[in-house]
Structures are given as structure tokens and as C-alpha cells.
Design a protein around this motif. Sequence first.
Motif, PDB file in Angstrom:
ATOM      1  N   MET A  31       0.822  -1.200   0.000  1.00  0.00           N
ATOM      2  CA  MET A  31       0.000   0.000   0.000  1.00  0.00           C
ATOM      3  C   MET A  31       0.869   1.268   0.000  1.00  0.00           C
ATOM      4  O   MET A  31       0.629   2.213  -0.759  1.00  0.00           O
ATOM      5  N   LEU A  32       1.913   1.279   0.841  1.00  0.00           N
ATOM      6  CA  LEU A  32       2.775   2.448   0.929  1.00  0.00           C
ATOM      7  C   LEU A  32       3.543   2.687  -0.371  1.00  0.00           C
ATOM      8  O   LEU A  32       3.820   3.828  -0.741  1.00  0.00           O
ATOM      9  N   SER A  33       3.858   1.607  -1.053  1.00  0.00           N
ATOM     10  CA  SER A  33       4.531   1.722  -2.347  1.00  0.00           C
ATOM     11  C   SER A  33       3.612   2.419  -3.360  1.00  0.00           C
ATOM     12  O   SER A  33       4.056   3.280  -4.138  1.00  0.00           O
ATOM     13  N   GLU A  34       2.316   2.058  -3.337  1.00  0.00           N
ATOM     14  CA  GLU A  34       1.327   2.689  -4.231  1.00  0.00           C
ATOM     15  C   GLU A  34       1.170   4.175  -3.887  1.00  0.00           C
ATOM     16  O   GLU A  34       1.096   5.020  -4.777  1.00  0.00           O
ATOM     17  N   ILE A  35       1.114   4.480  -2.593  1.00  0.00           N
ATOM     18  CA  ILE A  35       0.968   5.875  -2.168  1.00  0.00           C
ATOM     19  C   ILE A  35       2.196   6.689  -2.564  1.00  0.00           C
ATOM     20  O   ILE A  35       2.090   7.828  -3.025  1.00  0.00           O
ATOM     21  N   ARG A  36       3.382   6.080  -2.417  1.00  0.00           N
ATOM     22  CA  ARG A  36       4.632   6.750  -2.779  1.00  0.00           C
ATOM     23  C   ARG A  36       4.610   7.121  -4.270  1.00  0.00           C
ATOM     24  O   ARG A  36       4.930   8.262  -4.646  1.00  0.00           O
ATOM     25  N   LEU A  37       4.228   6.155  -5.114  1.00  0.00           N
ATOM     26  CA  LEU A  37       4.157   6.409  -6.560  1.00  0.00           C
ATOM     27  C   LEU A  37       3.136   7.487  -6.895  1.00  0.00           C
ATOM     28  O   LEU A  37       3.383   8.357  -7.733  1.00  0.00           O
ATOM     29  N   ALA A  38       1.981   7.429  -6.228  1.00  0.00           N
ATOM     30  CA  ALA A  38       0.916   8.409  -6.482  1.00  0.00           C
ATOM     31  C   ALA A  38       1.396   9.823  -6.161  1.00  0.00           C
ATOM     32  O   ALA A  38       1.170  10.763  -6.930  1.00  0.00           O
ATOM     33  N   LEU A  39       2.098   9.990  -5.038  1.00  0.00           N
ATOM     34  CA  LEU A  39       2.583  11.309  -4.629  1.00  0.00           C
ATOM     35  C   LEU A  39       3.682  11.816  -5.576  1.00  0.00           C
ATOM     36  O   LEU A  39       3.698  12.989  -5.947  1.00  0.00           O
TER      37      LEU A  39
END
Length: 462
Positions: A31-39
Motif C-alpha cells: 500500500m505504501l509503495s502505491e501511495i509513494r508512486l501516487a505522490l
Amino acid sequence: MAFESLSSRLSTTLKKVSGQGRLTEANMEEMLSEIRLALLEADVNFQVVKEFIANTKELALGQDVLGSLKPGQLVVKIVNDELVKLLGTEVSTLSLNNNPNVIMMVGLQGSGKTTSTGKIANMLASKEAKRPLLVAADIYRPAAVDQLKVLGEQLNIPVFEKGTEYPAQQIVSEAMAFAKQYNHDVVMIDTAGRLHIDETLMNELRDIKEIAKPTDILLVVDALTGQDIVTVADGFNKALSLTGAVLTKLDGDSRGGGALSIRHITGVPIKFIGTGEKLDQLELFYPDRMATRILGMGDVVSLVEKVQDVYDEKDTMATFRRMQQGIFGLDDMLAQMQQVRKLGSLSGILKMMPGMANNMPQIDDEESDRKIKMTESIIYSMTPQERRTPDILTTSRKERIAKGCGKNIADVNRLIKQFEESKKMMKGLANMNPNTGMPGKSYNPNRPDPNRKKVRHKKKKK
């Protein structure tokens, strides 16, 4: 909204984890990897993203799950709280304790300084009962002075200008004396756009600051700029000690993540956001409300405030009473459409509703606006009697109306059909019992019950 792509990515990512019964380090990493990419894709500063992810991970893995929350829901709450921290936590307003209060507007060329100057002056005049003075200190951009004069005429706010032949420092000095002489309690200085690395022009701003002693220095930044926003904000802040930022073009479809980094990197709070081109489309920046918008959870509080600002209570109650009496004409329908129009674009309104941001149908705001304008032109082509009682509209009258507004008779017929449907709906609302939400009149304890049987008492014999 400028954070639309970020909002969509974050909402999708958090939706995956919110329904999970148990959080593990493995699914947290995903999940944090997805959030990192989104930001990062949204142009948020790399250092800001790194700290945001580290804080979120530490809090999510280190907290006990509250009894009323599932583990996934707790993560959503943590991400929301971290976004609020990133955006500034508290609302930052203007300092209005001096007389006069001087607000100096600075920024790059084309960022929207002049329009933002007019918008803030309009907000202070209409909501704070201030007497602003606009100062045209942009002596470099062609027609900048004329643009501010036009804005002043539209808003009925005076503009101090001396053309482009005098130095900006002299114009500001004379404007300050003028403001004191004529009791203007707010002075809005519109300066020329410039690069923060242009030392000559930055010295001019330092001189203006020394002369005017501003209570607020606001940096106007374009939400479409990207990560360069942070560099620009940092440069202006070091030179002038900014008190706040104004984020413009937030209604544009952009990544907008650079704006998320301003507060965290420079410490300069965002004070206002521009949500459209109209002069009343400016809002105070609320970090908590913006966080919920970004996460696709809507912003009901701002929507309610918009409705309160736009709707006239007396007119609304008068219309409601007319509906209760069975009177509802085309003028009433037009007035309601115009009030809704003042709230802004239909897509913008829907995005403020919880759950709608990423699940709403495709809406063409330009097409919606075109239809409202067509409705206006048809109704304005009618006589007052025809608007009050559309039942009298014969074919010959419809043909005259269509010719008068440049439409065809089919457009007129469509409007009449739309009106009849609105009338039925309004009639149903007028007959609604406010106590039960069901059709029927509300209970009045003082009104006799028509179903109650009358009891006749026998006269006693003397």
C-alpha cells in the motif's frame, strides 16, 4: 480539481486496504509503495514523500487498533491526518489589526496576481466590511494597470494608479498617503511578476516592503507549475519573509502536488485558493477539508458554506410559500437555476459530496452552462404573463418566442416539458411533512383533528 489524479490514485489504493481484517507488514509495504508512486507522479517533492511515507508506516505499525475501527480504516485515518499535517494543520488568515492593513502581492509572471488581488479585496469588502484600495504597482506588464482598473470598476473598489512612467516605489509611497487621507483600512499592492533570481527586480520589492510596511506579503503561485513551486516559494521567502501563499487555478485538471510541498519545505502557509475565474471564486484554505477532498471523501462543510453564501433566505422562503399555494412559474424555475449556478460548476459541487469524487458520472460543465444560458434566453423572450402561466403558451406564441431568442420550437417545447416535471417535483416537496419526511401536512397541536368524532353532551335536567 488540481489534485484530481492524486485523489483518484490514493482513493483506489486506500479502498483496497480499508476492507482488510488484518494488516501485515507485507500488505502495508504494498500500500505504501502505491501511495509513494501516487505522490511522486503528482509532483510532490521527493523529500516530502519520503518523510510522509516514513511517518505513515511508523504510525500504522505502531498503533493499537481502536475498538470501533478495522485495521484498514485506521490506515485511512492515519493517511488523512498526515496529509493535514503536510498541508499546515491550522487555518491561516490575514492580519487585519492595523489601520491601514497593507497586503503586498508578489509572484512570477502569469501566476494570477492581479486577479487574486481583486478577489481578496472583494472578499474583504463583502465579508469583513473593509474599505480596500487597489494599488497598480506593476509598471512593466503591458495593460496591467488597465486590468486592475477594470477589476476595480467591476467590484466598485477604487484603484490608485499613476500609469507606467513613475517608479513603483513612488507609486506605492503616494498610495499610502492617499489611503490615509481617504480612510482606506486595507491597501492591496499589485506588484509586477518577476523571477526570484532577478536581483534588480527583487530589490524593487524590498524597497516597496520598506515603504509600505506590509502586514501580509502573499506569494501567488499557479497550481500547474509543478515542483518548481517549492523553489520559487523558497526564493521569495528568503528575500521578503512571506506570510502566506495564494494557490491559483486549483480548478484546473493538473497533478498539483507541488503545492502540497510548499508548507512543509518553506514553512509558508497557504492562505487562499482560487477555485475559478470569477471574482467571487476564492476560498480560505482549510488543510483538513483539502485532505478529505484529496482522499475522495468530499467536503460537506465547504459546500454548506457555499450554499449559505449564495442562497437568499427571504427569497427562498417566498418561493416555498408560492409553491405551497400552488404557484410556480418559469421565473421561479429560472431563479433556482441561477442560484445553483452561483455555487460553481456542477462537477465541482459533486466533488464536495462524500463518495462522489471518484464515482461521479462524466459531466461536461461547458455543456451544462450552455443549456442554462439557452433556458435563460427562451424565458427572457416570453412576456411576464407567459412566464407566470405557461399554460397559455399556444403554438403561435411558442413560434414567436423561438424566433425572439434564435432557437427552434422544439427547444421551447423541451423547456416547457422540463418545467412541468420541476413543477410536479416542487409540489411534492411543498406538501412534504417536515416532521416525518413523508407526504402530508405537519402536525399542529392547535389544529382540530378532522377525524375526531364530536361528542355531544346531554343537558342535565334541572
